[in-house]
Structures are given as C-alpha cells and as structure tokens.
Design a protein around this motif. Structure first.
Motif, short mmCIF file in Angstrom:
data_model
loop_
_atom_site.label_atom_id
_atom_site.label_comp_id
_atom_site.label_asym_id
_atom_site.label_seq_id
_atom_site.Cartn_x
_atom_site.Cartn_y
_atom_site.Cartn_z
N ASP A 273 -8.54 13.37 -6.62
CA ASP A 273 -8.95 12.00 -6.95
C ASP A 273 -7.77 11.17 -7.45
O ASP A 273 -7.63 9.99 -7.09
N GLU A 274 -6.90 11.79 -8.25
CA GLU A 274 -5.72 11.07 -8.75
C GLU A 274 -4.79 10.70 -7.60
O GLU A 274 -4.24 9.59 -7.56
N LEU A 275 -4.61 11.63 -6.66
CA LEU A 275 -3.75 11.37 -5.51
C LEU A 275 -4.32 10.24 -4.66
O LEU A 275 -3.58 9.38 -4.16
N ARG A 276 -5.63 10.23 -4.48
CA ARG A 276 -6.26 9.17 -3.69
C ARG A 276 -6.07 7.81 -4.36
O ARG A 276 -5.78 6.80 -3.70
N GLU A 277 -6.24 7.78 -5.67
CA GLU A 277 -6.06 6.53 -6.40
C GLU A 277 -4.62 6.06 -6.33
O GLU A 277 -4.34 4.86 -6.13
N ASN A 278 -3.68 7.01 -6.47
CA ASN A 278 -2.26 6.69 -6.39
C ASN A 278 -1.91 6.11 -5.03
O ASN A 278 -1.19 5.11 -4.91
N LEU A 279 -2.46 6.75 -3.97
CA LEU A 279 -2.18 6.29 -2.61
C LEU A 279 -2.78 4.91 -2.37
O LEU A 279 -2.14 4.05 -1.75
N ALA A 280 -3.98 4.69 -2.86
CA ALA A 280 -4.64 3.39 -2.66
C ALA A 280 -3.85 2.26 -3.30
O ALA A 280 -3.82 1.13 -2.79
N GLN A 281 -3.17 2.53 -4.43
CA GLN A 281 -2.40 1.50 -5.12
C GLN A 281 -1.10 1.16 -4.40
O GLN A 281 -0.61 0.03 -4.49
N ARG A 282 -0.54 2.13 -3.67
CA ARG A 282 0.80 1.96 -3.10
C ARG A 282 0.84 1.79 -1.58
O ARG A 282 1.78 1.20 -1.05
N ALA A 283 -0.15 2.35 -0.87
CA ALA A 283 -0.12 2.30 0.59
C ALA A 283 -0.52 0.91 1.09
O ALA A 283 -1.40 0.26 0.52
N LEU A 284 0.13 0.46 2.17
CA LEU A 284 -0.16 -0.86 2.72
C LEU A 284 -1.39 -0.85 3.61
O LEU A 284 -2.05 -1.87 3.78
N GLY A 285 -1.71 0.31 4.20
CA GLY A 285 -2.85 0.41 5.10
C GLY A 285 -3.97 1.25 4.52
O GLY A 285 -3.80 1.91 3.49
N PRO A 286 -5.13 1.27 5.19
CA PRO A 286 -6.29 2.03 4.70
C PRO A 286 -6.22 3.51 5.06
O PRO A 286 -6.98 4.02 5.87
N THR A 287 -5.26 4.20 4.46
CA THR A 287 -5.08 5.63 4.73
C THR A 287 -5.87 6.45 3.72
O THR A 287 -5.86 6.16 2.53
N THR A 288 -6.53 7.49 4.20
CA THR A 288 -7.25 8.40 3.30
C THR A 288 -6.44 9.69 3.15
O THR A 288 -5.57 10.00 3.97
#
Length: 388
Positions: free
Chosen positions: A324-339
């Motif tokens: 969950d932490e990794l997903r949140e981290n990715l959502a904050q930094r990634a430019l596209g909708p990557t899961t």
C-alpha cells in the motif's frame, strides 16, 4: 501455396492457434478464428492436425446461440513433460512439469563451490533429473526439453555453455539456457500479474535490482536498472560508481545500510540476512520503501508501462508488508496511471520460467520442436538464444 512460403504459412497458422489455446484456455474453432484472424477452414485444419498428434484435446461443448453446441479444445497437459532448472549461488533446483506447467516433481541440491565449474554443475543437474523422473514415474523420452536459469549479467548468454553441456550429457534434444532475471519475468508473464496487462515492467529485487519489460507475455527488453543513478554522489556501489539505485533498494545494499545503523549485520546472501530483510527495522524499511517508490516512479515515467510487478525474494518480502505504501508513493510521483502488483508468491518462479523455454519453442513452431529444429553441437540450430 507451395515450397518454403507454404511451409512457413502453415507453421505460422499452427503457432497462432496453439499459442492462443495455450494462453487463453479452452476455445471453440469459431473463437480461435476470431482471436487469430485466420479463416474457420484454416483453423479447422490446424485443430484436426493438433488433435491427431495429441497436442490438444477436446473438453466438451459450450452452449451456442442456436445450432449445434460448440466443441471446445484445449492444450493437452499429458502430451509431454518439460524440465526447469534454477541455479543460484547456493542451490540447484530441478522441477519436472507437465505441458500445462503444473509441477510433477522437484529436486534440490547444493550448488558446487564454483558455478563456473560447468562439469560439476551439470553432474548435479543430471542427478536431479534422474530423481524427478523416478518421482514422477516418467522416462527421458517423454521430456520435450529443458530450460536452465542461471545467475549472470543481463543480456549475456550466461546459460549457453551449461545448456550445451547438459544436452550432451542428458540426451535431451532441446536444452535452452537463460538468465534467472528473465526467467523470473517470463513466469510472471505466463502465470502472474504481468500476463493480465499489455506493457508491464517486471521489477526483480534480490541481491541486485533489474527490470524486464513484458508485453503480451513476451519479453521485449531487459536492463540492469540497479545501476541507474538514484542519488548524485551517493553511496559507493560495487560497480565503481556512486549513488546507484542498487545500493539503496537491492538486498545487499540494504543489508549494508543495516550495518551502518546497527553496527553489525549478517553477511550478504546468508539465510540470516534474508530473515532480517523479510521484516527489517522500521526506520530501515521506511527508508528502503521511499527509495524504491522514487526509483519505480522514475522508471515508469520513462518506460510508460501499464503495470509494475514486483518480484524476486526481496521484492516479495517488501510487497507483503509495504504494498500500500509503494502504491501511494508511485501515485504521488508517476505521471501516468500505472498500478503496482505483487509477483508470484512462490520460490519456484525462476524454475517455472525456465521450464517455459522449451514450450516457447513449441509455440513458436506450432509443433514439437524435437521434430522440426535441427541441432548443432547439441543445441537448436538457428533458434534464437533470447527466447521470448
């Protein structure tokens, strides 16, 4: 159509039908025609040929919208067996699988003192091969081929010499070698979350850090992601540079950071080290997850995958506690909708990916590779080393 062009067209037709059946499961002839773009008459001819050779089998009928029920066919798991070998610095695992990659038997041996001793390594693999044959009550002649996954640099034919040696010693007609990282990614593409999306970045975290791009279950590219710079003039890396991502997110680098924080740590690669990293100190875990999230975000912004799959023993340990932490981290930094998803939770992943190698050859040719691929020095002649 005659001659070489006709043979190539028939091979393509068989490959298209068989690949669709293998990955999509039971299908009717009409569904196969829709999926492959081949005419119903061509599909019917190919299906009849594969049925007569026992490569596929009928599995009943499905309801139809009027008319006769649709007869379904699927890949025949009992057609033959394949072998997957996973070589690490410490252990050698040999698995025997049916044609649907369901495990029939497995054997474990300690690795020889040096993996460069190809003779000693091949002897242990042959012993393991005999062991799984006995356990599954099968014979060498029923084995389509073997795949061997060995540690080594990305992009180099690290398993080629061992594969050649094994082919000569075992009598198996098809033996293909590959890098462990690619084998891990192949298993994720065939059986894991990477097969459920188009373009997927499979991040392999163990002692080191790598990324493999998988699209439509085929390996498109693999890279030594761990040696991209994460921190300018940061921690020294074994490659001689400073600030490489591997020193912040690879298991060996995280263990070294634990030593700095606590004043002592198990040796890299040891069982004690693995145990420590499956549940690291909260401060160390928070730091590692932060660096990993930043690294994955940078990679996804560059490569634009639809999905990231985190695998390898260290990657799995992190996702079990911090997904969950990794997903949140990715959502904050990634430019596209990557899961981001967890990889297969099994120690057999690399050997499954290796066992898929001879099946790759089977699907590529649309029939048993032992019957169509000429050999040179015990290895498939003209067959690409980097099997998808």
């Amino acid at each position: 159509m005659r001659g070489e062009a006709g043979r190539e067209m028939r091979r393509y037709n068989r490959s298209s039908v068989l690949t669709t059946l293998y990955h999509e499961g039971p299908s009717s002839r009409v569904e196969l025609s829709d999926a492959t773009g081949l005419s119903c008459s061509v599909v019917s001819r190919v299906v009849s040929e594969l049925l007569s050779n026992r490569v596929i089998r009928t599995v009943g009928a499905a309801d139809s919208r009027g008319g006769r029920p649709r007869i379904l066919v699927e890949v025949n798991p009992a057609y033959g067996s394949v072998v997957g070998v996973d070589v690490t610095e410490d252990n050698v695992q040999i698995g025997l699988y049916d044609f649907a990659l369901r495990q029939q038997a497995v054997s474990h041996f300690r690795a020889p003192g040096s993996l460069s001793d190809v003779g000693a390594l091949s002897q242990r693999i042959i012993a393991g091969l005999r062991s799984v044959e006995r356990a599954a009550k099968t014979t060498r002649g029923a084995i389509i081929g073997a795949g061997v996954a060995v540690p080594g640099p990305i992009g180099l034919p690290a398993g080629a010499e061992l594969a050649t040696e094994l082919a000569g010693r075992s009598g198996l007609r098809i033996v293909l070698g590959d890098n462990r990282v690619r084998s891990l990614a192949r298993a994720e593409g065939w059986l894991g979350a990477a097969g459920k999306a188009g373009r997927t970045a499979v991040v392999v975290l163990e002692a080191e850090a790598h990324v493999v791009l998988v699209e439509d279950r085929r390996i498109e590219w693999s890279g030594d992601w761990g040696h991209t710079t994460l921190v300018y003039d940061g921690r020294p890396c074994r490659c001689g540079a400073r600030g490489c991502a591997e020193t912040y997110i690879g298991a060996d680098g995280v263990l070294e950071r634990h030593r700095q924080l606590s004043g002592g740590t198990p040796k890299p690669g040891s069982k004690a080290g693995r145990r420590l990293l499956t549940a690291p100190h909260p401060e160390l875990a928070r730091e590692t997850v932060g660096y990993l999230g930043a690294s994955i975000a940078g990679m996804t912004n560059l490569l634009q995958p639809e999905r990231v799959v985190l695998t390898g023993w260290f990657g799995r340990a992190l996702t079990e506690r911090h997904l969950d932490e990794l997903r949140e981290n990715l959502a904050q930094r990634a430019l596209g909708p990557t899961t981001i998803e967890a990889g297969l939770a099994t120690a057999a992943t690399a050997r499954i990916g290796a066992a898929a190698l001879p099946i790759c050859a089977f699907l590529e040719y649309g029939q048993d590779p032992r019957k169509v691929i000429p050999l040179e020095d015990g290895r498939p002649a003209g067959f690409p080393y980097a099997v998808p």
